[in-house]
Design an enzyme around this catalytic site. Structure first.
Site, PDB file in Angstrom:
ATOM      1  N   HIS A  13       0.823  -1.210   0.000  1.00  0.00           N
ATOM      2  CA  HIS A  13       0.000   0.000   0.000  1.00  0.00           C
ATOM      3  C   HIS A  13       0.860   1.266   0.000  1.00  0.00           C
ATOM      4  CE1 HIS A  13      -2.774   2.852   2.339  1.00  0.00           C
ATOM      5  NE2 HIS A  13      -3.373   2.669   1.174  1.00  0.00           N
ATOM      6  N   ASP A  42      -1.230   6.257  -5.476  1.00  0.00           N
ATOM      7  CA  ASP A  42      -2.270   7.278  -5.642  1.00  0.00           C
ATOM      8  C   ASP A  42      -1.834   8.267  -6.710  1.00  0.00           C
ATOM      9  OD1 ASP A  42      -3.963   6.501  -3.247  1.00  0.00           O
ATOM     10  OD2 ASP A  42      -2.008   6.817  -2.297  1.00  0.00           O
ATOM     11  N   HIS A  55      -0.616  10.967  -2.107  1.00  0.00           N
ATOM     12  CA  HIS A  55      -1.910  10.602  -1.526  1.00  0.00           C
ATOM     13  C   HIS A  55      -2.799  11.788  -1.173  1.00  0.00           C
ATOM     14  CE1 HIS A  55      -4.795   9.538   1.661  1.00  0.00           C
ATOM     15  NE2 HIS A  55      -4.977   8.487   0.885  1.00  0.00           N
TER      16      HIS A  55
HETATM   17  O1  G3P Z   1      -6.601   1.649  -2.667  1.00  0.00           O
HETATM   18  C1  G3P Z   1      -6.745   1.293  -1.321  1.00  0.00           C
HETATM   19  C2  G3P Z   1      -6.549   2.486  -0.437  1.00  0.00           C
HETATM   20  O2  G3P Z   1      -5.335   3.091  -0.788  1.00  0.00           O
HETATM   21  C3  G3P Z   1      -7.655   3.479  -0.521  1.00  0.00           C
HETATM   22  O3  G3P Z   1      -7.542   4.467   0.435  1.00  0.00           O
HETATM   23  O4  G3P Z   1      -6.917   6.675   1.247  1.00  0.00           O
HETATM   24  O5  G3P Z   1      -5.235   4.834   1.308  1.00  0.00           O
HETATM   25  O6  G3P Z   1      -5.899   5.850  -0.875  1.00  0.00           O
HETATM   26  P1  G3P Z   1      -6.337   5.498   0.524  1.00  0.00           P
HETATM   27 MG    MG Z   2      -4.796   4.694  -2.265  1.00  0.00          MG
END
Ligand code: G3P
Ligand code: MG
Length: 252
Positions: A13, A42, A55
């Site tokens: 992630h 992101d 992000h």
């Molecule tokens: O794509 C999974 C997750 O990344 C979504 O939430 O806020 O971490 O981008 P966020």
């Molecule tokens: Mg994300």
């Protein structure tokens, strides 16, 4: 490659976020060296229409800058430090463009590109991201995800063969996305629920329809164990080595 991904798929992630500054080349390279088959990142547009990997909507939390990413040109973003907030060992790490990430690790693993044009939902991010995927020949190594189903539809129009993951917000706010309503919005290949919504029932229902379930964000051993045992198709985790250690205990 989507079809051949190991299941469950461990998506690092924002790169290997527990071990390196999120959404940096260092974090993505670390994910590769830790053996992650996939990363999540992101993507959003700068004020001059370049795609960067970042992000938050604003620069304050993870850089030494301030203000909105979308109001800042790429050259100014490149002046910023995106590593020191994590640790001095990563001082000097930059905000990468999506092209730099594709160039560096695009042919080494699978990439979930989250289209994060949430502040400007009608911008041209989907078209530009799709064009970049095509330019690098990564159609087989990428999937698009977003909470913005219109962004997913538009990416799909450009690259119909690239899988889509519909992100669902937690709880009641995300109930429509997780239900038949979400399937009306966009014909997705995977639902991406928040961890508290990833029930065996949801997993079963998605599988009945031939769809995968990729859960965010899973960082606890006990939760990983529960999800793996429930037959989840993938998790987004800040800590891929932890996920591999849980998997090795399970022997699946
Ligand atoms: O794509 C999974 C997750 O990344 C979504 O939430 O806020 O971490 O981008 P966020
Ligand atoms: Mg994300």
């Amino acid at each position: 490659m989507y079809q051949e991904l190991p299941r469950p798929t461990i998506f690092a992630h924002r790169g290997s976020k527990a071990h390196a500054p999120e959404n940096t080349l260092a974090a993505f390279k670390l994910a590769v060296s830790q053996g992650a088959p996939a990363i999540e990142l992101d993507a959003k547009l700068t004020s001059d229409g370049e795609i960067v990997v970042f992000h938050d909507q604003t620069l304050n939390r993870t850089t030494n800058g301030s203000g909105a990413v979308g109001n800042t040109p790429l050259a100014a973003l490149k002046e910023l430090d995106a590593g020191a907030h994590f640790s001095q060992a990563f001082k000097g790490e930059k905000i990468p463009t999506l092209a730099e990430v594709f160039e560096t690790v695009g042919h080494l693993l699978f990439i979930n590109v989250e289209l994060t044009n949430y502040a400007t939902p009608r911008d041209v991010l989907p078209e530009k991201a799709a064009a970049l995927v095509a330019k690098f020949g990564l159609q087989q190594r990428v999937m698009f995800s977003s909470f913005n189903h219109i962004a997913l539809q538009r990416a799909h129009q450009q690259l119909p063969g690239v899988p889509l993951g519909l992100l669902a917000l937690p709880g009641m706010v995300g109930a429509a996305a997780r239900s038949w309503v979400g399937r009306r919005w966009v014909d997705y290949q995977a639902i991406h629920p928040e961890v508290r919504d990833a029930s065996p029932r949801l997993i079963h229902s998605a599988h009945r329809r031939g769809r995968r379930v990729h859960v965010w964000t899973v960082n606890q051993r006990a939760v990983m164990l529960r999800l793996f045992q429930a037959g989840v198709d993938g998790i987004f985790t800040d800590d891929p080595p932890l996920a591999f250690s849980v998997l090795s205990e399970l022997d699946i």
